[in-house]
Scaffold this motif. Structure first.
Motif, PDB file in Angstrom:
ATOM      1  N   ARG A 109      39.081  48.771   8.503  1.00 41.07           N
ATOM      2  CA  ARG A 109      40.437  48.217   8.611  1.00 41.07           C
ATOM      3  C   ARG A 109      40.787  47.082   9.294  1.00 41.07           C
ATOM      4  O   ARG A 109      41.599  46.275   9.287  1.00 41.07           O
ATOM      5  CB  ARG A 109      41.222  49.274   9.332  1.00 41.07           C
TER       6      ARG A 109
ATOM      7  N   THR B  28      40.819  43.990   6.837  1.00 38.26           N
ATOM      8  CA  THR B  28      41.812  44.054   5.835  1.00 38.26           C
ATOM      9  C   THR B  28      43.036  42.682   5.827  1.00 38.26           C
ATOM     10  O   THR B  28      43.028  42.300   7.058  1.00 38.26           O
ATOM     11  CB  THR B  28      42.889  45.373   5.798  1.00 38.26           C
TER      12      THR B  28
ATOM     13  N   ASN C 272      45.815  43.108   4.012  1.00 36.98           N
ATOM     14  CA  ASN C 272      47.204  43.717   3.828  1.00 36.98           C
ATOM     15  C   ASN C 272      47.865  44.178   5.005  1.00 36.98           C
ATOM     16  O   ASN C 272      47.070  44.414   6.254  1.00 36.98           O
ATOM     17  CB  ASN C 272      47.321  44.673   2.896  1.00 36.98           C
TER      18      ASN C 272
ATOM     19  N   ARG D 203      46.683  47.710   6.658  1.00 40.77           N
ATOM     20  CA  ARG D 203      45.461  47.729   7.097  1.00 40.77           C
ATOM     21  C   ARG D 203      44.951  49.019   6.051  1.00 40.77           C
ATOM     22  O   ARG D 203      43.965  49.706   6.397  1.00 40.77           O
ATOM     23  CB  ARG D 203      45.215  48.108   8.566  1.00 40.77           C
TER      24      ARG D 203
ATOM     25  N   VAL E 282      42.649  50.475   3.339  1.00 44.38           N
ATOM     26  CA  VAL E 282      41.234  50.302   2.835  1.00 44.38           C
ATOM     27  C   VAL E 282      40.804  50.655   1.353  1.00 44.38           C
ATOM     28  O   VAL E 282      39.905  50.642   0.931  1.00 44.38           O
ATOM     29  CB  VAL E 282      40.081  50.738   3.970  1.00 44.38           C
TER      30      VAL E 282
ATOM     31  N   PRO F 199      38.109  44.388   1.934  1.00 39.42           N
ATOM     32  CA  PRO F 199      37.633  44.661   3.355  1.00 39.42           C
ATOM     33  C   PRO F 199      36.168  44.729   3.584  1.00 39.42           C
ATOM     34  O   PRO F 199      35.569  44.314   4.407  1.00 39.42           O
ATOM     35  CB  PRO F 199      38.296  45.839   3.618  1.00 39.42           C
TER      36      PRO F 199
END
Ligand code: ADE
Length: 213
Positions: free
Chosen positions: A28, A31, A33, A36, A38, A55
């Motif tokens: 996480r 990431t 985004n 977070r 995954v 990730p």
């Protein structure tokens, strides 16, 4: 999931002595985004979520920028079966990455582009690769010279010579009439070694004949 096993017993001792360095990375943290996340929905509409490549790429690439790795291992039930010879050879390596995934659930491009070795700890499916990664880590680290007090003891483990270990006993020599075999109290080292070997052979023949093939 990793804290307790990595901070107890042999693994703790190895780390405290500086004989092994173990770092746990949370995907996480890699990431890009907002939430977070995954994982994501699979293309082709199968059930379940699939772990995303981004990730994992970011994490592995960040680690590789810091040092070289001998293997990038993926824990998966369809990998090569883990055993003592594999633990022995992995314990000779310098740096390894162990990636924990979820069965069915990792974008295949990760396996194609990053993974150098896929390992299974047995023909059963666990929820994730975390427990398998801990098994592999424990088996490897205990073989590093200096980790186990008595150097002999890692070498005399079951499987190390494709034989199961012989029975062991401690005091008292007689507990409720259950007596320790006389030979072990005899002080005759050569005879004791011979007894242990025969016991190993007998137990292997009876319990794991496949090891003798
Ligand atoms: N992940 C889930 N099950 C596994 C297994 N048996 N071995 C390695 N990784 C796994």
């Amino acid at each position: 999931m990793f804290d307790s096993p990595l901070n107890c017993s042999i693994l703790k001792r190895a780390r405290d002595k500086g004989l092994a360095e173990i770092h746990v990375h949370n995907l996480r943290d890699y990431t890009t985004n907002k939430h977070r996340k995954v994982d994501d929905y699979p293309f082709g509409g199968e059930a379940g979520m699939v772990m995303s490549v981004q990730p994992i790429d970011a994490c592995i690439s960040a680690l590789k920028a810091e040092r070289d790795y001998d293997e990038v291992i993926f824990m998966t039930p369809d990998g090569e079966r883990f055993d003592q010879p594999m633990a022995n050879s992995l314990s000779l390596l310098g740096n390894i990455i162990i990636l924990c995934g979820h069965y069915k659930g990792i974008d295949y491009r990760v396996r194609e582009h990053f993974i150098t070795r896929e390992i299974s700890i047995g023909d059963y499916v666990l929820t994730g690769g975390e427990l398998p990664a801990l098994c592999v880590t424990d088996a490897i680290v205990r073989l590093i010279p200096g980790v186990i007090g008595d150097e002999q003891s890692a070498l005399s483990d079951s499987f190390q010579d494709r034989l199961l270990a012989p029975p062991v006993y401690t005091r008292p020599a007689d507990y409720k009439g259950w007596r320790v075999p006389d030979i072990l109290l005899s002080g005759h080292d050569a005879k004791i070694a011979e007894w242990r070997y025969e016991q190993s052979l007998e137990r292997t023949r009876r319990l794991r004949p496949d090891l003798l093939e």
